[in-house]
Design a protein around this motif. Structure first.
Motif, PDB file in Angstrom:
ATOM      1  N   GLU A 131      -7.121   0.795 -40.771  1.00  0.00           N
ATOM      2  CA  GLU A 131      -5.733   0.431 -41.568  1.00  0.00           C
ATOM      3  C   GLU A 131      -4.637  -0.055 -40.761  1.00  0.00           C
ATOM      4  O   GLU A 131      -4.131  -1.123 -41.257  1.00  0.00           O
ATOM      5  N   PHE A 132      -4.635   0.389 -39.693  1.00  0.00           N
ATOM      6  CA  PHE A 132      -3.486  -0.053 -38.620  1.00  0.00           C
ATOM      7  C   PHE A 132      -3.586  -1.565 -38.358  1.00  0.00           C
ATOM      8  O   PHE A 132      -2.699  -2.325 -38.599  1.00  0.00           O
ATOM      9  N   VAL A 133      -5.047  -1.705 -38.127  1.00  0.00           N
ATOM     10  CA  VAL A 133      -5.130  -3.331 -37.398  1.00  0.00           C
ATOM     11  C   VAL A 133      -5.296  -4.240 -38.775  1.00  0.00           C
ATOM     12  O   VAL A 133      -5.082  -5.299 -38.689  1.00  0.00           O
ATOM     13  N   TYR A 134      -6.014  -3.817 -39.737  1.00  0.00           N
ATOM     14  CA  TYR A 134      -6.512  -4.620 -40.767  1.00  0.00           C
ATOM     15  C   TYR A 134      -5.643  -4.690 -42.110  1.00  0.00           C
ATOM     16  O   TYR A 134      -5.566  -5.727 -42.924  1.00  0.00           O
ATOM     17  N   HIS A 135      -4.835  -3.509 -42.282  1.00  0.00           N
ATOM     18  CA  HIS A 135      -4.057  -3.523 -43.668  1.00  0.00           C
ATOM     19  C   HIS A 135      -2.695  -3.316 -43.378  1.00  0.00           C
ATOM     20  O   HIS A 135      -2.008  -2.874 -44.317  1.00  0.00           O
ATOM     21  N   SER A 136      -2.087  -3.435 -42.023  1.00  0.00           N
ATOM     22  CA  SER A 136      -0.756  -3.216 -41.942  1.00  0.00           C
ATOM     23  C   SER A 136      -0.088  -4.514 -41.482  1.00  0.00           C
ATOM     24  O   SER A 136      -0.237  -4.803 -40.131  1.00  0.00           O
ATOM     25  N   ASP A 137       0.603  -5.230 -42.216  1.00  0.00           N
ATOM     26  CA  ASP A 137       1.239  -6.677 -41.973  1.00  0.00           C
ATOM     27  C   ASP A 137       2.514  -6.217 -41.137  1.00  0.00           C
ATOM     28  O   ASP A 137       3.018  -7.071 -40.568  1.00  0.00           O
ATOM     29  N   GLU A 138       3.062  -5.121 -41.692  1.00  0.00           N
ATOM     30  CA  GLU A 138       4.531  -4.874 -41.019  1.00  0.00           C
ATOM     31  C   GLU A 138       4.384  -4.064 -39.620  1.00  0.00           C
ATOM     32  O   GLU A 138       3.559  -3.219 -39.594  1.00  0.00           O
ATOM     33  N   LYS A 139       5.215  -4.359 -38.720  1.00  0.00           N
ATOM     34  CA  LYS A 139       5.440  -3.472 -37.447  1.00  0.00           C
ATOM     35  C   LYS A 139       5.769  -2.044 -37.674  1.00  0.00           C
ATOM     36  O   LYS A 139       6.765  -2.044 -38.493  1.00  0.00           O
ATOM     37  N   PRO A 140       4.910  -1.260 -37.560  1.00  0.00           N
ATOM     38  CA  PRO A 140       5.654   0.196 -37.809  1.00  0.00           C
ATOM     39  C   PRO A 140       6.885   0.599 -36.702  1.00  0.00           C
ATOM     40  O   PRO A 140       6.886   0.050 -35.771  1.00  0.00           O
ATOM     41  N   ASN A 141       7.319   1.472 -37.184  1.00  0.00           N
ATOM     42  CA  ASN A 141       8.710   1.810 -36.499  1.00  0.00           C
ATOM     43  C   ASN A 141       8.371   2.783 -35.424  1.00  0.00           C
ATOM     44  O   ASN A 141       9.390   3.349 -34.602  1.00  0.00           O
ATOM     45  N   ILE A 142       7.070   3.298 -35.500  1.00  0.00           N
ATOM     46  CA  ILE A 142       6.674   4.307 -34.472  1.00  0.00           C
ATOM     47  C   ILE A 142       5.410   3.797 -33.790  1.00  0.00           C
ATOM     48  O   ILE A 142       4.697   2.962 -34.121  1.00  0.00           O
ATOM     49  N   ASN A 143       5.164   4.213 -32.491  1.00  0.00           N
ATOM     50  CA  ASN A 143       3.927   3.901 -31.764  1.00  0.00           C
ATOM     51  C   ASN A 143       2.483   4.572 -32.657  1.00  0.00           C
ATOM     52  O   ASN A 143       2.712   5.462 -33.441  1.00  0.00           O
ATOM     53  N   PHE A 144       1.651   3.744 -32.178  1.00  0.00           N
ATOM     54  CA  PHE A 144       0.240   4.170 -32.698  1.00  0.00           C
ATOM     55  C   PHE A 144      -0.027   5.588 -32.483  1.00  0.00           C
ATOM     56  O   PHE A 144      -0.448   6.291 -33.409  1.00  0.00           O
ATOM     57  N   SER A 145       0.076   6.230 -31.389  1.00  0.00           N
ATOM     58  CA  SER A 145      -0.176   7.638 -31.193  1.00  0.00           C
ATOM     59  C   SER A 145       0.721   8.434 -32.004  1.00  0.00           C
ATOM     60  O   SER A 145      -0.108   9.614 -32.508  1.00  0.00           O
ATOM     61  N   THR A 146       1.874   8.149 -32.377  1.00  0.00           N
ATOM     62  CA  THR A 146       2.463   8.995 -33.109  1.00  0.00           C
ATOM     63  C   THR A 146       2.137   9.006 -34.469  1.00  0.00           C
ATOM     64  O   THR A 146       2.100   9.833 -35.447  1.00  0.00           O
ATOM     65  N   LEU A 147       1.783   7.709 -34.973  1.00  0.00           N
ATOM     66  CA  LEU A 147       1.196   7.508 -36.303  1.00  0.00           C
ATOM     67  C   LEU A 147       0.081   8.285 -36.470  1.00  0.00           C
ATOM     68  O   LEU A 147      -0.316   8.836 -37.684  1.00  0.00           O
ATOM     69  N   LEU A 148      -0.992   8.027 -35.743  1.00  0.00           N
ATOM     70  CA  LEU A 148      -2.350   8.979 -35.700  1.00  0.00           C
ATOM     71  C   LEU A 148      -2.055  10.572 -35.767  1.00  0.00           C
ATOM     72  O   LEU A 148      -2.541  10.945 -36.722  1.00  0.00           O
ATOM     73  N   SER A 149      -1.188  11.028 -34.763  1.00  0.00           N
ATOM     74  CA  SER A 149      -1.136  12.326 -34.872  1.00  0.00           C
ATOM     75  C   SER A 149      -0.520  12.855 -36.270  1.00  0.00           C
ATOM     76  O   SER A 149      -0.734  13.882 -36.767  1.00  0.00           O
ATOM     77  N   GLY A 150       0.438  12.082 -36.752  1.00  0.00           N
ATOM     78  CA  GLY A 150       1.180  12.225 -38.312  1.00  0.00           C
ATOM     79  C   GLY A 150       0.321  12.210 -39.282  1.00  0.00           C
ATOM     80  O   GLY A 150       0.030  13.220 -40.015  1.00  0.00           O
ATOM     81  N   LYS A 151      -0.805  11.287 -39.049  1.00  0.00           N
ATOM     82  CA  LYS A 151      -1.722  11.122 -40.324  1.00  0.00           C
ATOM     83  C   LYS A 151      -2.560  12.022 -40.469  1.00  0.00           C
ATOM     84  O   LYS A 151      -3.179  12.575 -41.507  1.00  0.00           O
ATOM     85  N   LEU A 152      -3.318  12.716 -39.038  1.00  0.00           N
ATOM     86  CA  LEU A 152      -4.280  13.604 -39.110  1.00  0.00           C
ATOM     87  C   LEU A 152      -3.646  15.131 -38.648  1.00  0.00           C
ATOM     88  O   LEU A 152      -4.430  16.131 -38.874  1.00  0.00           O
TER      89      LEU A 152
END
Length: 186
Positions: free
Chosen positions: A79-100
């Motif tokens: 989802e991060f690589v293929y379905h996210s056109d906007e730069k997130p305000n957080i780094n990937f590790s924080t995003l992953l941790s939050g989603k799971l």
């Protein structure tokens, strides 16, 4: 009932899974990347039959908890690589941790133990395959690709691309033989 599927990484996979479920008269609430929610429980026989159907296209049911967690991690990466056109305000590790709802350290260690690669390396591989696709389709220039895939610059993307593939993006674009790798083969 929730059912988890390995290697489900695109909308074509979702369409195929929906079709297979419809053929079996299994009513769903939701079909998403790597995850199905059915209205009623699915029997073991139905699961076996369904698994046979989806294996034809490289998909597979997940039964064990560790496989489910790994597939959830992969789903967030896709989802991060293929379905996210906007730069997130957080780094990937924080995003992953939050989603799971699990610590990144736990997820990272777990992923490395099961997959024999790190989350970072897998994410880089996924991004490079996406870059290859975007270069081949010629819809965007390198700066636009870098922005869409959350690189700090086109130079950073070029350096990482060359490190992984051994080719510069412009040289890759000229090649006809060396093409993309399927996500499930990463």
């Amino acid at each position: 009932m929730k059912i988890y599927i390995k290697n489900m990484a695109c909308q074509s996979c979702v369409a195929y899974v929906k079709e297979a479920l419809d053929e079996m008269d299994i009513v769903t609430v939701k079909v998403g990347l790597g995850e199905i929610e059915t209205k009623a429980d699915v029997t073991d026989d139905e699961k076996r039959e369904f698994n046979k159907k989806i294996k034809k296209v490289g998909l597979e049911l997940l039964e064990k908890k560790q496989g489910v967690i790994i597939e959830k991690i992969r789903k967030v990466m896709v989802e991060f690589v293929y379905h996210s056109d906007e730069k997130p305000n957080i780094n990937f590790s924080t995003l992953l941790s939050g989603k799971l709802n699990l610590s990144y350290t736990y997820l990272s260690n777990f992923f490395s133990e099961v997959e024999a690669t790190t989350i970072e390396q897998y994410l880089i591989s996924l991004k490079i395959e996406r870059v290859k696709e975007m270069i081949i389709l010629e819809e965007f220039n390198l700066s636009e690709i870098a922005y869409k895939l959350h690189y700090s610059s086109a130079a950073h993307l070029s350096n990482q691309f060359k490190k992984v593939t051994g080719l510069s993006p412009s040289h890759f674009k000229k090649l006809k033989e060396k093409r993309r790798i399927a996500i499930q083969d990463l």
